[in-house]
Design a protein around this motif. Sequence first.
Motif, mmCIF file in Angstrom:
data_model
loop_
_atom_site.group_PDB
_atom_site.id
_atom_site.type_symbol
_atom_site.label_atom_id
_atom_site.label_comp_id
_atom_site.label_asym_id
_atom_site.label_seq_id
_atom_site.Cartn_x
_atom_site.Cartn_y
_atom_site.Cartn_z
ATOM 1 N N PRO A 45 -26.344 28.557 19.700
ATOM 2 C CA PRO A 45 -26.215 28.765 21.125
ATOM 3 C C PRO A 45 -24.898 28.291 21.800
ATOM 4 O O PRO A 45 -24.524 28.738 22.503
ATOM 5 N N GLU A 46 -24.659 27.067 21.049
ATOM 6 C CA GLU A 46 -23.360 26.364 21.618
ATOM 7 C C GLU A 46 -22.263 27.436 21.642
ATOM 8 O O GLU A 46 -21.374 27.384 22.541
ATOM 9 N N LYS A 101 -22.687 30.175 24.376
ATOM 10 C CA LYS A 101 -22.520 29.991 25.759
ATOM 11 C C LYS A 101 -21.293 30.560 26.249
ATOM 12 O O LYS A 101 -21.161 31.013 27.391
ATOM 13 N N SER A 102 -20.112 30.523 25.746
ATOM 14 C CA SER A 102 -18.782 31.015 26.213
ATOM 15 C C SER A 102 -18.957 32.669 26.512
ATOM 16 O O SER A 102 -18.374 33.076 27.446
ATOM 17 N N LEU A 106 -21.925 34.144 27.269
ATOM 18 C CA LEU A 106 -22.566 34.564 28.368
ATOM 19 C C LEU A 106 -21.983 34.053 29.748
ATOM 20 O O LEU A 106 -22.020 34.717 30.641
ATOM 21 N N ARG A 107 -20.964 32.985 29.587
ATOM 22 C CA ARG A 107 -20.433 32.504 30.760
ATOM 23 C C ARG A 107 -19.492 33.581 31.174
ATOM 24 O O ARG A 107 -19.235 33.988 32.317
ATOM 25 N N THR A 123 -29.429 31.430 32.249
ATOM 26 C CA THR A 123 -28.325 30.300 32.136
ATOM 27 C C THR A 123 -27.980 29.858 30.702
ATOM 28 O O THR A 123 -28.646 30.300 29.818
ATOM 29 N N GLU A 124 -26.714 29.318 30.559
ATOM 30 C CA GLU A 124 -26.344 28.906 29.278
ATOM 31 C C GLU A 124 -27.309 27.959 28.472
ATOM 32 O O GLU A 124 -27.613 27.808 27.547
ATOM 33 N N ASP A 125 -28.081 27.022 29.433
ATOM 34 C CA ASP A 125 -29.052 26.154 28.952
ATOM 35 C C ASP A 125 -30.619 26.952 28.461
ATOM 36 O O ASP A 125 -31.137 26.444 27.774
ATOM 37 N N ILE A 142 -30.429 29.695 26.674
ATOM 38 C CA ILE A 142 -30.065 30.441 25.362
ATOM 39 C C ILE A 142 -31.149 30.012 24.130
ATOM 40 O O ILE A 142 -31.272 28.906 24.151
#
Length: 447
Positions: free
Chosen positions: A88-89, A92-93, A95-96, A109-111, A113
């Motif tokens: 997931p970490e 995040k980029s 998805l951003r 949202t990133e949180d 995932i």
Amino acid sequence: MPQKPASKIVIPGTSPKSAASRRTFLQGSTVLAGTALSATVIPNVHAASDDTIRFALVGCGGRGAGAADNIMKTKGNVKLVAVADAFPEVAKSKLRRLAGRHGDKVGVTEDEIIGGLDGYKSAIDVDCDLVVIATPPGFKPQQFEHAVKMGRHIFMEKPVASDATGVKRVLKAVEESKKKNLMVGIGLQRRHEPRYMETIKRIHDGAIGDVISQQVYWNGNGIWYRNPAPDFTEMQGQVNNWYHFNWLSGDQICEQHIHNLDVGCWVKGEYPVECNGMGGHQQREAGDGSKSQIFDHTFCEYTFADGSKMHSQGRHLKGGWSHVGEFAQGTKGSSNPSGTIMGENAWKFEGESPNGHQQEQHDLIEALMRGEIYNEGEYGAKSTFCAILGREACYSGKVIKWDDLLEKGRELAPGIDDFTYDSEPPVVRGEDGKYPIPVPGKYKPFG
């Protein structure tokens, strides 16, 4: 005997069901028996406001994020509603960037995932219409099965498995998807490119006569390698470097060269009955096996039922000849299936040539909006198996028949459905610190 792949699509005149809700709108009433929608310009059709196509993304790496981006660039009323990724970490980029490009079309949202090797279940179980599966091939069969079980339309990247067991699982799930009238798109995007579609149609119509031999190539410089984090388990390290392990990627011949093998089988109108091959690990990571298990070069001779041959080169070689493409010889001429015919029926494609990754999503979303269903799962699985057949021939150094391998080919990752990051991977380093590398003449292709 391998069955022939579909060569083209014919879209019958249909009137999609009118829908009072998103779910009924997306049921789809027409099954399209072929490979791709033929239109290259998407007409002005839009889903009603309550007919948003909600999709979940399983695997938010480069190709997964790319497919999501392509879907959100279509004229469909679409929304990303769930994301699962083993890391997931890192996701995040991606998805951003998607949110920056597409705004409200990204509803995650990133949180939110979902992580872990079993996170795909939670993403697929979210209220959605379409699931995009873009994970390492070794994990795809069980993910595809679950999406079919949940009644989701599916787009799945190629290859769809890494071994014979996985291919059989996918083929069985494809049959179930047909019973449920589900859309199944497979990421063999050349099947959606007009330059290939028109050229191969002409070949099938006799432009070069009988196809008697072919050459297909994916020769490149190499691929990425990611240094594992200090706290990674062995399983995390292998999943993070999934391309370098045959149980996860299926090797280069599956992961990349499948595109050219698929074109060759499409041109021929059937799949090969046997294969012999050769290959090795000479340049890969200095050839020592400490980082990578897969071969860096393969050469295959596929034989079709009529005795004709398809010769295949797949290679990661820094400083070598790089070439990706296909070539076919016939009794009346020859062809580069990407747009050229030579001989008495000489011809060159001069139409528009849209990006294949984008076009396959235009076709898929347009079909869903119109309530039309096509299913590419069977040829996706069989083209994957064609690549596996070549790999096993190269690994073993033996002539291997299609039917024998499909029936009793070795399973590379028994118990994969239950793997966690604490599980021991199917392959581990030996006392010398090296991963096992297949040795032709010693490797056993059958379980």
